[in-house]
Enzyme design. Structure first.
Site, PDB file in Angstrom:
ATOM      1  N   GLU A   1       0.812  -1.217   0.000  1.00 61.05           N
ATOM      2  CA  GLU A   1       0.000   0.000   0.000  1.00 61.05           C
ATOM      3  C   GLU A   1       0.848   1.271   0.000  1.00 61.05           C
ATOM      4  O   GLU A   1       0.334   2.367  -0.218  1.00 61.05           O
ATOM      5  CB  GLU A   1      -0.937  -0.001   1.214  1.00 61.05           C
ATOM      6  CG  GLU A   1      -2.044  -1.040   1.139  1.00 61.05           C
ATOM      7  CD  GLU A   1      -1.578  -2.468   1.385  1.00 61.05           C
ATOM      8  OE1 GLU A   1      -2.109  -3.375   0.703  1.00 61.05           O
ATOM      9  OE2 GLU A   1      -0.688  -2.698   2.243  1.00 61.05           O
TER      10      GLU A   1
ATOM     11  N   ALA B   1       9.136  -2.853   5.793  1.00 62.71           N
ATOM     12  CA  ALA B   1       9.993  -4.028   5.947  1.00 62.71           C
ATOM     13  C   ALA B   1       9.310  -5.217   5.288  1.00 62.71           C
ATOM     14  O   ALA B   1       8.188  -5.564   5.644  1.00 62.71           O
ATOM     15  CB  ALA B   1      10.253  -4.320   7.419  1.00 62.71           C
ATOM     16  N   VAL B   2       9.995  -5.794   4.315  1.00 60.99           N
ATOM     17  CA  VAL B   2       9.503  -6.987   3.629  1.00 60.99           C
ATOM     18  C   VAL B   2      10.474  -8.113   3.981  1.00 60.99           C
ATOM     19  O   VAL B   2      11.655  -8.047   3.637  1.00 60.99           O
ATOM     20  CB  VAL B   2       9.432  -6.771   2.101  1.00 60.99           C
ATOM     21  CG1 VAL B   2       8.852  -8.002   1.419  1.00 60.99           C
ATOM     22  CG2 VAL B   2       8.619  -5.527   1.764  1.00 60.99           C
ATOM     23  N   ILE B   3       9.957  -9.101   4.699  1.00 62.36           N
ATOM     24  CA  ILE B   3      10.806 -10.181   5.209  1.00 62.36           C
ATOM     25  C   ILE B   3      10.423 -11.490   4.519  1.00 62.36           C
ATOM     26  O   ILE B   3       9.245 -11.837   4.453  1.00 62.36           O
ATOM     27  CB  ILE B   3      10.665 -10.296   6.738  1.00 62.36           C
ATOM     28  CG1 ILE B   3      11.070  -8.956   7.384  1.00 62.36           C
ATOM     29  CG2 ILE B   3      11.518 -11.442   7.276  1.00 62.36           C
ATOM     30  CD1 ILE B   3      10.746  -8.838   8.852  1.00 62.36           C
TER      31      ILE B   3
ATOM     32  N   HIS C   1       5.775 -14.993  -2.324  1.00 66.41           N
ATOM     33  CA  HIS C   1       5.151 -13.708  -2.003  1.00 66.41           C
ATOM     34  C   HIS C   1       6.184 -12.604  -1.747  1.00 66.41           C
ATOM     35  O   HIS C   1       6.010 -11.466  -2.184  1.00 66.41           O
ATOM     36  CB  HIS C   1       4.245 -13.886  -0.779  1.00 66.41           C
ATOM     37  CG  HIS C   1       3.486 -12.672  -0.388  1.00 66.41           C
ATOM     38  ND1 HIS C   1       2.426 -12.185  -1.121  1.00 66.41           N
ATOM     39  CD2 HIS C   1       3.624 -11.836   0.667  1.00 66.41           C
ATOM     40  CE1 HIS C   1       1.957 -11.104  -0.538  1.00 66.41           C
ATOM     41  NE2 HIS C   1       2.665 -10.872   0.549  1.00 66.41           N
TER      42      HIS C   1
ATOM     43  N   PHE D   1      13.717   5.939  -0.510  1.00 69.70           N
ATOM     44  CA  PHE D   1      13.369   4.525  -0.359  1.00 69.70           C
ATOM     45  C   PHE D   1      13.981   3.972   0.923  1.00 69.70           C
ATOM     46  O   PHE D   1      15.180   3.714   0.987  1.00 69.70           O
ATOM     47  CB  PHE D   1      13.883   3.758  -1.583  1.00 69.70           C
ATOM     48  CG  PHE D   1      13.375   2.358  -1.687  1.00 69.70           C
ATOM     49  CD1 PHE D   1      12.123   2.105  -2.221  1.00 69.70           C
ATOM     50  CD2 PHE D   1      14.150   1.290  -1.269  1.00 69.70           C
ATOM     51  CE1 PHE D   1      11.648   0.801  -2.341  1.00 69.70           C
ATOM     52  CE2 PHE D   1      13.694  -0.016  -1.378  1.00 69.70           C
ATOM     53  CZ  PHE D   1      12.437  -0.259  -1.913  1.00 69.70           C
TER      54      PHE D   1
END
Length: 156
Positions: free
Chosen positions: A58, A80-82, A88, A113
């Site tokens: 989002e 944070a993308v873990i 995914h 970023f």
């Protein structure tokens, strides 16, 4: 010869921070780092807007909406993308990166970023300043530099 280089000076700048609520143990640390950098460089509290979104996917949508209003000198995207056990992670990391890059090209408001991608929660926390360096702080410094550089370029 003229040389243009951004400065780390925040007085008079209005900054938006778009931050993901998902992985909040990490993103709250990023936010603390970003706010620390902004305050150290004279950005007043009343000139900082913090917008929480549900997750990393989002972030580009709300960032673009804010950028199109052109009421901020820069926007800081934090998340944070873990990595998990599925594909995914790759989809989210790639789409968020592409989304922020597209906004930077489309709308005349710099977006920094500050979205961490990591294999583990421990790695993410380390990059959020638990051990050293805070990517939120770094993203805020980029936002200050780009906002000031943009002002210089507009004055040419």
């Amino acid at each position: 010869m003229r040389v243009f280089e951004g400065r780390y000076y925040g007085e008079g700048l209005k900054i938006a921070i778009v931050i993901s609520r998902f992985n909040s143990a990490v993103t709250k640390e990023l936010l603390d780092g970003a706010l620390d950098a902004l305050k150290r460089h004279e950005v007043k509290d009343e000139n900082i807007d913090v917008i929480w979104v549900p997750g990393a996917m989002e972030i580009p949508h709300i960032t673009r909406s804010i950028a199109l209003k052109k009421k901020h000198d820069a926007i800081i995207a934090l998340g944070a993308v873990i990595r998990g056990e599925t594909y995914h992670f790759d989809v989210v990391a790639n789409e968020v990166s592409k989304g922020i890059a597209a906004i930077n090209l489309e709308v005349d408001v710099p977006v920094s970023f500050g979205i961490i991608t990591s294999d583990t929660v421990e790695q993410a926390l380390n990059r959020a300043g638990i051990k050293s360096g805070n990517k939120g702080f770094e993203a805020a410094m980029v936002a200050l530099e780009m906002a000031n550089l943009k002002r210089q370029i507009e004055a040419i």
